[in-house]
Design a protein around this motif. Structure first.
Motif, PDB file in Angstrom:
ATOM      1  N   ASP A   1       0.854  -1.187   0.000  1.00  0.00           N
ATOM      2  CA  ASP A   1       0.000   0.000   0.000  1.00  0.00           C
ATOM      3  C   ASP A   1       0.893   1.240   0.000  1.00  0.00           C
ATOM      4  N   LEU A   2       1.348   1.628  -1.184  1.00  0.00           N
ATOM      5  CA  LEU A   2       2.292   2.737  -1.282  1.00  0.00           C
ATOM      6  C   LEU A   2       1.699   4.036  -0.739  1.00  0.00           C
ATOM      7  N   ARG A   3       0.459   4.320  -1.102  1.00  0.00           N
ATOM      8  CA  ARG A   3      -0.162   5.555  -0.619  1.00  0.00           C
ATOM      9  C   ARG A   3      -0.262   5.563   0.900  1.00  0.00           C
ATOM     10  N   GLY A   4      -0.679   4.434   1.481  1.00  0.00           N
ATOM     11  CA  GLY A   4      -0.759   4.359   2.929  1.00  0.00           C
ATOM     12  C   GLY A   4       0.589   4.534   3.592  1.00  0.00           C
ATOM     13  N   ALA A   5       1.626   3.966   2.981  1.00  0.00           N
ATOM     14  CA  ALA A   5       2.977   4.116   3.522  1.00  0.00           C
ATOM     15  C   ALA A   5       3.422   5.570   3.481  1.00  0.00           C
ATOM     16  N   GLU A   6       3.119   6.243   2.389  1.00  0.00           N
ATOM     17  CA  GLU A   6       3.479   7.663   2.277  1.00  0.00           C
ATOM     18  C   GLU A   6       2.762   8.492   3.337  1.00  0.00           C
ATOM     19  N   GLU A   7       1.498   8.191   3.583  1.00  0.00           N
ATOM     20  CA  GLU A   7       0.756   8.905   4.621  1.00  0.00           C
ATOM     21  C   GLU A   7       1.370   8.654   5.993  1.00  0.00           C
ATOM     22  N   CYS A   8       1.766   7.405   6.259  1.00  0.00           N
ATOM     23  CA  CYS A   8       2.359   7.071   7.553  1.00  0.00           C
ATOM     24  C   CYS A   8       3.651   7.842   7.800  1.00  0.00           C
ATOM     25  N   ILE A   9       4.549   7.874   6.831  1.00  0.00           N
ATOM     26  CA  ILE A   9       5.825   8.542   7.078  1.00  0.00           C
ATOM     27  C   ILE A   9       5.635  10.048   7.241  1.00  0.00           C
ATOM     28  N   GLN A  10       4.691  10.618   6.505  1.00  0.00           N
ATOM     29  CA  GLN A  10       4.426  12.046   6.665  1.00  0.00           C
ATOM     30  C   GLN A  10       3.863  12.345   8.048  1.00  0.00           C
ATOM     31  N   GLU A  11       2.920  11.539   8.500  1.00  0.00           N
ATOM     32  CA  GLU A  11       2.330  11.764   9.825  1.00  0.00           C
ATOM     33  C   GLU A  11       3.302  11.408  10.943  1.00  0.00           C
ATOM     34  N   ASN A  12       4.136  10.408  10.719  1.00  0.00           N
ATOM     35  CA  ASN A  12       5.194  10.044  11.657  1.00  0.00           C
ATOM     36  C   ASN A  12       6.069  11.268  11.954  1.00  0.00           C
ATOM     37  N   ARG A  13       6.459  11.975  10.897  1.00  0.00           N
ATOM     38  CA  ARG A  13       7.329  13.149  11.076  1.00  0.00           C
ATOM     39  C   ARG A  13       6.595  14.273  11.797  1.00  0.00           C
ATOM     40  N   ILE A  14       5.327  14.471  11.473  1.00  0.00           N
ATOM     41  CA  ILE A  14       4.553  15.526  12.129  1.00  0.00           C
ATOM     42  C   ILE A  14       4.420  15.239  13.618  1.00  0.00           C
ATOM     43  N   LEU A  15       4.079  14.001  13.965  1.00  0.00           N
ATOM     44  CA  LEU A  15       3.895  13.676  15.375  1.00  0.00           C
ATOM     45  C   LEU A  15       5.206  13.766  16.155  1.00  0.00           C
ATOM     46  N   LYS A  16       6.288  13.370  15.532  1.00  0.00           N
ATOM     47  CA  LYS A  16       7.580  13.489  16.227  1.00  0.00           C
ATOM     48  C   LYS A  16       7.909  14.946  16.537  1.00  0.00           C
ATOM     49  N   SER A  17       7.406  15.882  15.738  1.00  0.00           N
ATOM     50  CA  SER A  17       7.704  17.300  15.966  1.00  0.00           C
ATOM     51  C   SER A  17       6.670  17.999  16.839  1.00  0.00           C
ATOM     52  N   THR A  18       5.486  17.394  17.029  1.00  0.00           N
ATOM     53  CA  THR A  18       4.421  18.091  17.762  1.00  0.00           C
ATOM     54  C   THR A  18       3.937  17.372  19.015  1.00  0.00           C
ATOM     55  N   ALA A  19       4.246  16.087  19.160  1.00  0.00           N
ATOM     56  CA  ALA A  19       3.637  15.306  20.238  1.00  0.00           C
ATOM     57  C   ALA A  19       4.552  15.058  21.419  1.00  0.00           C
ATOM     58  N   GLY A  20       5.826  15.418  21.328  1.00  0.00           N
ATOM     59  CA  GLY A  20       6.717  15.381  22.473  1.00  0.00           C
ATOM     60  C   GLY A  20       6.719  14.066  23.224  1.00  0.00           C
ATOM     61  N   ALA A  21       6.364  14.118  24.510  1.00  0.00           N
ATOM     62  CA  ALA A  21       6.435  12.948  25.381  1.00  0.00           C
ATOM     63  C   ALA A  21       5.290  11.962  25.169  1.00  0.00           C
TER      64      ALA A  21
ATOM     65  N   THR B   1      -2.066   7.689  11.582  1.00  0.00           N
ATOM     66  CA  THR B   1      -2.630   8.651  10.632  1.00  0.00           C
ATOM     67  C   THR B   1      -3.856   9.372  11.182  1.00  0.00           C
ATOM     68  N   TYR B   2      -4.066   9.342  12.477  1.00  0.00           N
ATOM     69  CA  TYR B   2      -5.279   9.925  13.052  1.00  0.00           C
ATOM     70  C   TYR B   2      -5.411  11.407  12.724  1.00  0.00           C
ATOM     71  N   ARG B   3      -4.305  12.162  12.769  1.00  0.00           N
ATOM     72  CA  ARG B   3      -4.377  13.612  12.555  1.00  0.00           C
ATOM     73  C   ARG B   3      -4.827  13.925  11.134  1.00  0.00           C
ATOM     74  N   ARG B   4      -4.315  13.168  10.174  1.00  0.00           N
ATOM     75  CA  ARG B   4      -4.730  13.344   8.784  1.00  0.00           C
ATOM     76  C   ARG B   4      -6.210  12.988   8.615  1.00  0.00           C
ATOM     77  N   MET B   5      -6.641  11.927   9.271  1.00  0.00           N
ATOM     78  CA  MET B   5      -8.054  11.541   9.222  1.00  0.00           C
ATOM     79  C   MET B   5      -8.925  12.648   9.808  1.00  0.00           C
ATOM     80  N   ALA B   6      -8.484  13.209  10.925  1.00  0.00           N
ATOM     81  CA  ALA B   6      -9.240  14.289  11.557  1.00  0.00           C
ATOM     82  C   ALA B   6      -9.297  15.522  10.666  1.00  0.00           C
ATOM     83  N   ALA B   7      -8.193  15.830  10.015  1.00  0.00           N
ATOM     84  CA  ALA B   7      -8.156  17.011   9.138  1.00  0.00           C
ATOM     85  C   ALA B   7      -9.110  16.849   7.962  1.00  0.00           C
ATOM     86  N   ALA B   8      -9.115  15.671   7.358  1.00  0.00           N
ATOM     87  CA  ALA B   8     -10.018  15.424   6.233  1.00  0.00           C
ATOM     88  C   ALA B   8     -11.472  15.532   6.681  1.00  0.00           C
ATOM     89  N   THR B   9     -11.769  15.005   7.859  1.00  0.00           N
ATOM     90  CA  THR B   9     -13.128  15.064   8.388  1.00  0.00           C
ATOM     91  C   THR B   9     -13.527  16.504   8.683  1.00  0.00           C
TER      92      THR B   9
END
Length: 405
Positions: free
Chosen positions: A60-80, A348-356
């Protein structure tokens, strides 16, 4: 200035909390209702892996791309809420080397950073790995503490005007003239809401919520076991480099590792069997990668239910069902003010929330953009504060019970 329309979000897992946060940050009046404590359904009953996307890259290439993008966002915004451990896809002697190469190539296609490690380098990283390890692929997996992640999303939503109502189950929806006109909440809320829009974010229970409005959302939930054992010699996440199967993930905590998982169809997410064979199989398979876990002390065991959406695939092997998400606009089903957000992964919860939230704002005429990709979560740099949020919203679950104070 707050919008006068009220949105009822049903489901207080990570997706529902994320939707409530996103909408409240856009000035929308939000009520979030959860039948138990927040995150009690699926979010805090997972193995707590923050995916890099590598697990699904070749399928699932698209799903993988979404995961790595959200992975990076959470690492920068979710801290502990995150422990940035990195991960390894480990090839043992019994594993197909061609699959390893497909995984490596697919990660490159998805822009997932990797590093190839030979057997000696792998054992330097995890000294007690199986003697049959041949090589490994480093990927940017991490560990997520979902109790904290859900609670801090809810806290930010509340700080921007949302009403967060744990222990307030949805009892009924009243539909008139192709609109939900009222929602009855029980439990501690015990009140009737007159929402302008309803978001069904109930995960594995989304079909039951949809049915209250005369709608059909076909879920195909599957259960899986997680076992936490005492072991402190593993820093990265371990993934067996083979087609996803039972017992192929080891997720490190402080002094423990979580072994996962199985995939067994669950017809009723509230009444799942807890089979001894699942525990035994999971330990045996994980021990093929990391032998000491076979005899390690078990500290806790729990089952979770995956919220898989499969309108056309319910009879198939549920490991083959997409982990992508679907946003269902029920205006096409003659109920104009309801949407269901189903499927997906915690990563990918944040992306799901944004789309909703984009859909809801479009329907309500709210001109406001998503800001969650760049906005740190409250308390992200203060574990004690995060754990206060967990207590406030009763969002503690077994996944991170050893971490959350």
């Amino acid at each position: 200035m707050a919008n006068s329309d009220t949105v009822l979000v049903v489901g207080g897992g990570v997706t529902g909390a994320g939707v409530a946060r996103d909408l409240s940050l856009r000035g929308v009046d939000v009520v979030l209702a959860e039948r138990d404590g927040l995150s009690s359904g699926t979010s805090s009953r997972s193995h707590g892996l923050l995916h890099s996307g590598a697990r699904y890259a070749e399928s699932d290439l698209r799903g993988a791309e979404e995961c790595i993008q959200e992975n990076r966002i959470l690492k920068s915004t979710a801290g502990a809420c995150i422990r940035d451990t990195g991960g390894l896809f480990v090839q043992l002697a019994a594993d197909d080397p061609a699959y390893f190469e497909r995984k490596r190539e697919a990660c490159a296609d998805a822009a997932i950073e990797t590093e190839l490690l030979d057997a000696d380098a792998v054992r330097e990283t995890v000294p007690e790995l199986s003697a049959t390890v041949e090589r490994a692929l480093w990927v940017p997996d991490a560990v997520v503490f979902p109790s904290r992640l859900v609670a801090t999303n809810a806290a930010d939503a509340a700080a921007h005007g949302a009403r967060i109502l744990p222990h307030s189950p949805l009892e009924s929806l009243r539909v008139r003239n192709e609109q939900v006109v009222s929602a009855q909440l029980g439990g501690t809320a015990d009140e009737t809401i007159e929402p302008d829009y309803v978001v069904n974010a109930a995960g594995a229970w989304a079909g039951q919520v949809a049915a209250m409005a005369g709608l059909e959302v076909t879920m195909a939930p599957s259960r899986g076991v997680m076992i936490s054992v005492a072991y402190d010699q593993c820093e990265p996440v371990l993934n067996r480099c083979r087609v996803p199967d039972d017992g192929d993930i080891v997720v490190p905590h402080d002094g423990e590792v979580v072994l996962g998982t199985t995939s067994v169809p669950a017809s009723d997410p509230d009444d799942c069997e807890r089979a001894d064979w699942e525990v035994e199989t999971c330990i045996e398979e994980c021990a093929a990668m990391l032998p000491p876990v076979a005899d390690a002390e078990i500290t806790r065991t729990w089952w979770g239910v995956r919220p898989l959406y499969a309108p056309d695939e319910a009879g198939q092997d549920r490991r083959g069902i997409s982990r992508g998400y679907s946003l269902l606009d029920h205006a096409m089903d003659d109920v104009e003010n309801v949407a269901s957000i189903v499927g997906g992964k915690l990563t990918t919860y944040r992306r799901m929330a944004a789309a909703t939230a984009d859909l809801v704002c479009d329907r309500l005429g709210v001109a406001a953009d998503c800001v969650t990709a760049d906005r740190p979560l409250p308390g992200h740099d203060d574990p004690a504060r995060l754990d206060e949020y967990v207590a406030r919203f009763d969002s503690r679950g077994p996944t991170d019970a050893d971490i959350v104070s």
